[in-house]
Write a protein that holds these residues in place. Structure first.
Motif, short mmCIF file in Angstrom:
data_model
loop_
_atom_site.label_atom_id
_atom_site.label_comp_id
_atom_site.label_asym_id
_atom_site.label_seq_id
_atom_site.Cartn_x
_atom_site.Cartn_y
_atom_site.Cartn_z
N ALA A 226 9.72 2.41 0.77
CA ALA A 226 9.08 3.21 -0.28
C ALA A 226 8.50 4.51 0.24
N ASP A 227 8.45 4.67 1.57
CA ASP A 227 7.67 5.79 2.12
C ASP A 227 8.47 7.08 2.30
N LEU A 228 9.70 7.10 1.79
CA LEU A 228 10.59 8.27 1.81
C LEU A 228 11.12 8.60 3.20
N ASP B 68 6.10 -6.06 -4.46
CA ASP B 68 4.81 -5.69 -3.87
C ASP B 68 3.99 -6.93 -3.54
N ASP B 69 3.45 -6.97 -2.33
CA ASP B 69 2.67 -8.14 -1.90
C ASP B 69 1.19 -7.95 -2.26
N ASP B 70 0.94 -7.70 -3.53
CA ASP B 70 -0.42 -7.61 -4.05
C ASP B 70 -1.26 -6.57 -3.29
N GLU C 58 0.26 4.89 5.46
CA GLU C 58 0.52 4.67 6.88
C GLU C 58 1.42 3.45 7.13
N SER C 59 1.96 3.41 8.37
CA SER C 59 2.90 2.35 8.73
C SER C 59 2.20 0.99 8.80
N LYS C 60 2.94 -0.05 8.40
CA LYS C 60 2.39 -1.41 8.49
C LYS C 60 2.87 -2.10 9.76
N LEU C 61 3.65 -1.37 10.52
CA LEU C 61 4.19 -1.95 11.74
C LEU C 61 3.08 -2.06 12.78
N ASN D 289 0.81 -1.23 0.00
CA ASN D 289 0.00 0.00 0.00
C ASN D 289 0.84 1.27 0.00
N GLU D 290 1.66 1.43 -1.01
CA GLU D 290 2.51 2.61 -1.10
C GLU D 290 2.31 3.34 -2.43
N SER D 291 1.14 3.20 -3.05
CA SER D 291 0.97 3.74 -4.41
C SER D 291 1.23 5.24 -4.48
N ARG E 131 1.14 -13.80 -0.35
CA ARG E 131 2.30 -13.82 0.54
C ARG E 131 2.38 -12.49 1.25
N ARG E 132 2.94 -12.50 2.46
CA ARG E 132 3.24 -11.25 3.13
C ARG E 132 4.60 -11.41 3.80
N GLY E 133 5.28 -10.29 3.99
CA GLY E 133 6.53 -10.35 4.74
C GLY E 133 7.58 -9.48 4.11
#
Ligand SMILES: Nc1nc2c(ncn2[C@@H]2O[C@H](COP(=O)(O)OP(=O)(O)O)[C@@H](O)[C@H]2O)c(=O)[nH]1
Ligand SMILES: [Mg+2]
Length: 358
Positions: A89-91, A36-38, A206-209, A9-11, A65-67
Motif C-alpha cells: 500500500a505504500d507506493l 487490514d489488521d485492525d 513507516e516500514s513494519k519490517l 497503518n497505511e491510512s 491477527r497479524r501477518g
C-alpha cells in the motif's frame, strides 16, 4: 483482476494508491481488496470511506491477527477474480507496470513476478545492509524453490486464480514472504514471467519490517522443509522449553546459594520464573502472529501457568508409573517430558493463543 493490498497503518497512502491504480488501469476491469489488521491509525475506515463511493474497493478487517502472508491469502480468497495481483500500500511498488503484468498473464504466464533483480530493475534507495540481507535471503530461498526466480522475495506479483487454488491448502502462511510460499507450495511446474521495476521510496508512514522478519523467514524455510514431519511451532515451543531449563537452574542456584532459601521455596520460584520466561518468549517468537499485549498478555500468562502446571502433573504421573513398571529411569523421564511437552503445546495453543485477544 483483483488487486490484494495488505495494510497496517497505511491510512495516508490509501487514497493516493487508488488514484494511481485508477489512472493506470483505465477502462480495464479491476477491483481492490484491502486486508487490514485492525490498524490503530484507522486504515480500514479510510478504505471504507472510499468504498462507499467506489464499488471496486473493499476492505477485509481482521481482528486480533497479524501477518502479511496470511493477510494476502485471505484477501485472495475473498475475491472471485480469475487474475489476482498482490501489491503493497505504500507506493513502493510501481503500479504503472500492472497492465503489462496482466498482458503477460493473457499471453499464458501462470505467475508474473515484478522483480528488482533483473536488467532494468533495482532496489532503489536501499542501504548496503538491507541489500545484502535481501540477497542472502534470496539465496537461501533456493533451498525450497523448484524453479529459478530472480526475485522470489518480491511482494509485488500477479497470478491466475487456479495457481492459488492448486496450492492454497499447502501454504505455510508464515511471515512476510507470500510469493515464495506460493512458489514453493505449488506442486506443478509453473510458467513464471518476470518484469523488472524500480522499487520506490515509501509515500507516507513507516516500514513494519523489523529484525523479527529474519526469525519469521527461518520459520517459513523450516516449515517448507521439515514441516511435513513435525509442526514448526512445536519445534520452537520445545526449543524454548529447553532454554527454560537453563533459566530454571540459574534461578534455582541464585535462590539457594545467593538468598539461602529453602529448597522447596527456591524450586517454586524457579519454576514460576521459567514459566514466565517460556510464555514471554513463545509469545514474541512462536506465536508472533497472534501475540498478546496489555491485559491479554497477563491473562495469557495465567492460562499458560495453569496449563503447564497440569502438564507437569501428567509428566510426573506418567514417568513414575513407567518407572515403577520396570522402565529404565532415563526412558521413563523422557517419556514424561515428551508427554508433558505435547500437552503444554496443544493446550496453550488452544487456550492461551487461540482465543480472542481483547
Ligand atoms: N495486513 C497486514 N499488512 C501488513 C503487515 N505488516 C506489513 N503489512 C503491509 O505490507 C506491506 C509491506 O510492508 P512494509 O512495512 O512496507 O515492508 P517493506 O516495504 O519491506 O519495508 C505494506 O502495505 C504494509 O502495510 C501485517 O502484519 N498485516
Ligand atoms: Mg514498503
Amino acid at each position: 483482476m483483483s488487486i490484494v493490498i495488505p495494510t497496517f497503518n497505511e491510512s495516508a497512502n490509501v487514497a493516493e494508491l487508488l488514484r494511481r491504480i485508477d489512472a493506470t488501469m483505465g477502462s480495464q476491469g479491476w477491483e481492490a481488496v484491502f486486508v487490514d489488521d485492525d490498524s490503530p491509525d484507522g486504515t480500514a475506515a479510510a478504505v471504507r470511506a472510499i468504498a462507499c463511493i467506489d464499488q471496486r474497493v473493499r476492505c477485509v478487517q481482521r481482528i486480533g491477527r497479524r501477518g502479511l502472508s496470511s493477510a494476502c491469502i485471505e484477501g485472495m480468497l475473498a475475491s472471485a477474480a480469475p487474475v489476482i495481483a498482490v501489491m503493497d500500500a505504500d507506493l513502493q511498488h510501481d503500479e504503472s507496470i500492472l497492465p503489462t503484468m496482466l498482458a503477460r498473464i493473457d499471453q499464458g504466464a501462470d505467475v508474473v513476478v515484478a522483480t528488482r533483480y533483473a536488467q532494468g530493475g533495482s532496489t532503489g534507495e536501499w542501504d548496503a545492509s538491507r541489500k545484502s540481507m535481501s540477497l542472502w535471503a534470496t539465496r537461501m530461498s533456493r533451498l525450497i524453490l523448484k524453479q529459478p526466480v530472480s526475485d522470489p522475495m518480491s511482494g509485488f506479483f500477479m497470478l491466475r486464480r487456479d495457481v492459488l487454488e492448486g496450492c492454497v491448502h499447502e501454504l505455510s502462511a508464515m511471515g512476510f514472504k507470500i510469493l515464495l510460499d506460493l512458489l514453493a507450495s505449488s506442486r506443478r511446474e509453473l510458467r513464471i514471467a518476470e518484469l523488472p521495476y524500480v522499487f520506490r521510496d515509501r509515500f507516507a508512514g513507516e516500514s513494519k519490517l523489523d529484525s523479527m522478519v529474519v526469525w519469521e523467514y527461518g520459520m517459513l524455510l523450516l516449515d517448507k522443509t521439515i514441516g511435513r514431519f513435525v509442526p514448526v511451532r512445536f519445534l520452537m515451543f520445545s526449543l524454548i522449553g529447553g532454554l527454560g531449563v537453563f533459566v530454571h537452574m540459574a534461578v534455582l542456584t541464585a535462590a539457594l546459594k545467593g538468598f539461602g532459601l529453602d529448597f522447596t521455596v527456591a524450586q517454586t520460584v524457579a519454576t514460576l520464573l521459567s514459566m514466565v520466561f517460556n510464555f514471554a518468549l513463545n509469545n514474541t517468537l512462536t506465536y508472533r502472529d497472534r501475540r498478546l499485549a496489555g491485559w491479554a498478555w497477563l491473562r495469557g500468562l495465567a492460562s499458560f501457568v495453569v496449563a503447564c502446571g497440569v502438564g507437569a502433573v501428567a509428566n510426573i504421573g506418567i514417568s513414575t508409573w513407567l518407572y515403577e513398571h520396570d522402565t529404565r529411569w532415563v526412558l521413563a523421564a523422557i517419556a514424561g517430558i515428551l508427554i508433558g511437552a505435547v500437552w503444554n503445546y496443544a493446550v496453550t495453543q488452544l487456550y492461551t493463543w487461540g482465543k480472542k485477544r481483547r
